[in-house]
Design an enzyme around this catalytic site. Structure first.
Site, PDB file in Angstrom:
ATOM      1  N   SER A  63       0.797  -1.241   0.000  1.00  0.00           N
ATOM      2  CA  SER A  63       0.000   0.000   0.000  1.00  0.00           C
ATOM      3  C   SER A  63       0.824   1.283   0.000  1.00  0.00           C
ATOM      4  O   SER A  63       0.256   2.366  -0.176  1.00  0.00           O
ATOM      5  CB  SER A  63      -0.925   0.024   1.213  1.00  0.00           C
ATOM      6  OG  SER A  63      -1.967  -0.875   1.013  1.00  0.00           O
ATOM      7  N   LYS A  66       0.297   3.472  -2.882  1.00  0.00           N
ATOM      8  CA  LYS A  66      -0.887   4.332  -3.025  1.00  0.00           C
ATOM      9  C   LYS A  66      -0.513   5.813  -2.922  1.00  0.00           C
ATOM     10  O   LYS A  66      -1.229   6.671  -3.448  1.00  0.00           O
ATOM     11  CB  LYS A  66      -1.945   3.958  -1.980  1.00  0.00           C
ATOM     12  CG  LYS A  66      -2.520   2.553  -2.218  1.00  0.00           C
ATOM     13  CD  LYS A  66      -3.373   2.068  -1.056  1.00  0.00           C
ATOM     14  CE  LYS A  66      -3.852   0.648  -1.313  1.00  0.00           C
ATOM     15  NZ  LYS A  66      -4.473   0.030  -0.133  1.00  0.00           N
ATOM     16  N   TYR A 189      -3.902  -2.657 -10.064  1.00  0.00           N
ATOM     17  CA  TYR A 189      -3.800  -2.480  -8.605  1.00  0.00           C
ATOM     18  C   TYR A 189      -2.875  -3.548  -7.990  1.00  0.00           C
ATOM     19  O   TYR A 189      -1.985  -3.232  -7.191  1.00  0.00           O
ATOM     20  CB  TYR A 189      -5.199  -2.536  -7.978  1.00  0.00           C
ATOM     21  CG  TYR A 189      -5.171  -2.519  -6.473  1.00  0.00           C
ATOM     22  CD1 TYR A 189      -4.898  -1.343  -5.780  1.00  0.00           C
ATOM     23  CD2 TYR A 189      -5.371  -3.691  -5.740  1.00  0.00           C
ATOM     24  CE1 TYR A 189      -4.828  -1.339  -4.393  1.00  0.00           C
ATOM     25  CE2 TYR A 189      -5.301  -3.688  -4.361  1.00  0.00           C
ATOM     26  CZ  TYR A 189      -5.035  -2.511  -3.689  1.00  0.00           C
ATOM     27  OH  TYR A 189      -4.948  -2.510  -2.319  1.00  0.00           O
ATOM     28  N   TYR A 241      -4.277   3.821   8.168  1.00  0.00           N
ATOM     29  CA  TYR A 241      -5.576   3.148   8.336  1.00  0.00           C
ATOM     30  C   TYR A 241      -6.201   3.382   9.713  1.00  0.00           C
ATOM     31  O   TYR A 241      -6.093   4.467  10.252  1.00  0.00           O
ATOM     32  CB  TYR A 241      -5.444   1.655   8.001  1.00  0.00           C
ATOM     33  CG  TYR A 241      -4.838   1.504   6.642  1.00  0.00           C
ATOM     34  CD1 TYR A 241      -5.544   1.909   5.519  1.00  0.00           C
ATOM     35  CD2 TYR A 241      -3.537   1.057   6.468  1.00  0.00           C
ATOM     36  CE1 TYR A 241      -4.996   1.837   4.260  1.00  0.00           C
ATOM     37  CE2 TYR A 241      -2.978   0.976   5.205  1.00  0.00           C
ATOM     38  CZ  TYR A 241      -3.717   1.372   4.107  1.00  0.00           C
ATOM     39  OH  TYR A 241      -3.174   1.309   2.876  1.00  0.00           O
ATOM     40  N   VAL A 259       1.317  -3.661   3.834  1.00  0.00           N
ATOM     41  CA  VAL A 259       1.306  -4.954   4.541  1.00  0.00           C
ATOM     42  C   VAL A 259       2.555  -5.795   4.267  1.00  0.00           C
ATOM     43  O   VAL A 259       2.719  -6.852   4.861  1.00  0.00           O
ATOM     44  CB  VAL A 259       0.035  -5.799   4.268  1.00  0.00           C
ATOM     45  CG1 VAL A 259      -1.190  -5.195   4.912  1.00  0.00           C
ATOM     46  CG2 VAL A 259      -0.168  -6.057   2.789  1.00  0.00           C
TER      47      VAL A 259
HETATM   48  O1  DON Z   1      -4.956  -4.942  -1.364  1.00  0.00           O
HETATM   49  C1  DON Z   1      -4.338  -5.418  -0.424  1.00  0.00           C
HETATM   50  O2  DON Z   1      -4.891  -5.952   0.512  1.00  0.00           O
HETATM   51  C2  DON Z   1      -2.828  -5.302  -0.443  1.00  0.00           C
HETATM   52  N1  DON Z   1      -2.331  -5.417  -1.790  1.00  0.00           N
HETATM   53  C3  DON Z   1      -2.354  -3.992   0.110  1.00  0.00           C
HETATM   54  C4  DON Z   1      -2.859  -3.709   1.488  1.00  0.00           C
HETATM   55  C5  DON Z   1      -1.939  -2.887   2.302  1.00  0.00           C
HETATM   56  O3  DON Z   1      -0.746  -2.845   2.102  1.00  0.00           O
HETATM   57  C6  DON Z   1      -2.538  -2.216   3.465  1.00  0.00           C
HETATM   58  N2  DON Z   1      -1.488  -1.649   4.268  1.00  0.00           N
HETATM   59  N3  DON Z   1      -1.212  -1.635   5.383  1.00  0.00           N
END
Ligand code: DON
Length: 305
Positions: A63, A66, A189, A241, A259
């Site tokens: 993420s 983003k 994405y 978040y 993540v």
């Molecule tokens: O879409 C997802 O769930 C992962 N590709 C990215 C989520 C993420 O990194 C949230 N961050 N803390």
């Protein structure tokens, strides 16, 4: 300031918590990353680089990307168009939550939750046929490293289990908030999330946000000073978040997490700092990474406040 000594102290102090987090296991490829990694890098605006531990090891930025796509989407669509399709309030919910999107008629709360990031992808795709290459070139240029690439195995791995993201994208489409095909948006994405970078690349890739929109490598103004301010404000209020209050309280910097265990934070006018430790807390932010950033602002006495 000589940050080397401080990074080494932090490395020693966080060692006991590095293995206490939990790797993201909902993406099979990320579940296989060793838990005992820790790296940290500081890139200053006056051109100095400091690093410790596994700072040059590549990992999945997830993420954090983003923030990069927000800059691109803003460049393509402009602020007013973007804000019609995505909000700017903290969600107070997990990053992949579905309920809020229904209550709020398909307008994601902010650009950093997954649904918001899919709208960013949609905007990029509407302005650039080869959106994946556009994102890659942007990140390479921002980091001043042309070797950065996607990890196709991570992207495929996420796609194979990405049912929740597929649901979010279909939801957005049903509310008319995606112009392009759901499948295309999802593929882009998953690719952007699979970008493989190290702490040094990541710290450098945020330099325009610390430098009022100006690239230290090319000397070009990439975004306006005001846009850099706004993106930093969004990171402060939405970048980590449902743990964003805790992160702001403890660290006192705008930051963006992923993540994969990476977090990038910055002090405008001074520096960018990136940290990586794959063990996460219950909100999906790096456990040791958050602690390391808290120690960084405490030990240096520098934050945005
Ligand atoms: O879409 C997802 O769930 C992962 N590709 C990215 C989520 C993420 O990194 C949230 N961050 N803390």
């Amino acid at each position: 300031m000589d940050y080397q000594q401080i990074l080494e102290e932090i490395h020693t102090e966080v060692k006991p918590v590095i293995t206490q987090g939990k790797v993201a296991d909902y993406i099979p490829k990320l579940a296989a990353v060793p838990l005992n990694k820790f790296g940290m890098a500081v890139q200053t605006l006056d051109g100095k680089l400091f690093s410790v531990g596994d700072a040059d090891e590549y990992f999945s930025i997830q993420s954090i990307s983003k923030a990069h796509t927000l800059i691109l989407a803003l460049q393509f669509a402009g602020e007013n168009n973007l804000l019609k399709r995505v909000g700017r309030e903290p969600s107070g919910n997990p990053f992949n939550s579905l309920v809020q999107l229904e209550y709020e008629n398909g307008i994601p709360r902010n650009p950093f939750i997954n649904a918001g990031a899919m709208v960013l992808v949609d905007i990029i795709l509407s302005h650039s046929k080869d959106a994946v290459q556009t994102i890659l070139k942007f990140v390479r240029d921002r980091s001043n490293n042309q070797n950065i690439d996607f990890d196709k195995e991570v992207a495929a791995s996420e796609k194979s289990t990405g049912f929740r993201n597929a649901a979010l994208a279909n939801f957005l489409k049903s509310y008319g908030n995606l112009e392009n095909d759901v499948e295309d948006v999802l593929d882009i994405y998953f690719s952007q999330c699979s970008l493989s970078m190290n702490c040094i690349d990541l710290a450098r890739s945020f330099m325009i946000l610390a430098n009022h929109g100006l690239s230290p490598w090319s000397g070009k103004q990439i975004i306006s000073k005001s846009q850099a301010k706004r993106i930093n404000s969004l990171m402060l209020t939405c970048g980590t978040y449902d743990a964003v209050g805790d992160f702001a309280y403890r660290v006192g910097l705008p930051g963006k997490s992923g993540v994969g265990g990476g977090i990038v934070a910055l002090i405008p006018g001074r520096l960018c700092v990136a940290v990586w430790s794959p063990g996460l807390n219950s909100s999906g932010n790096s456990l040791a990474g958050t602690q390391a950033l808290e120690l960084f602002t405490t030990k240096t006495g520098k934050s945005i406040f």
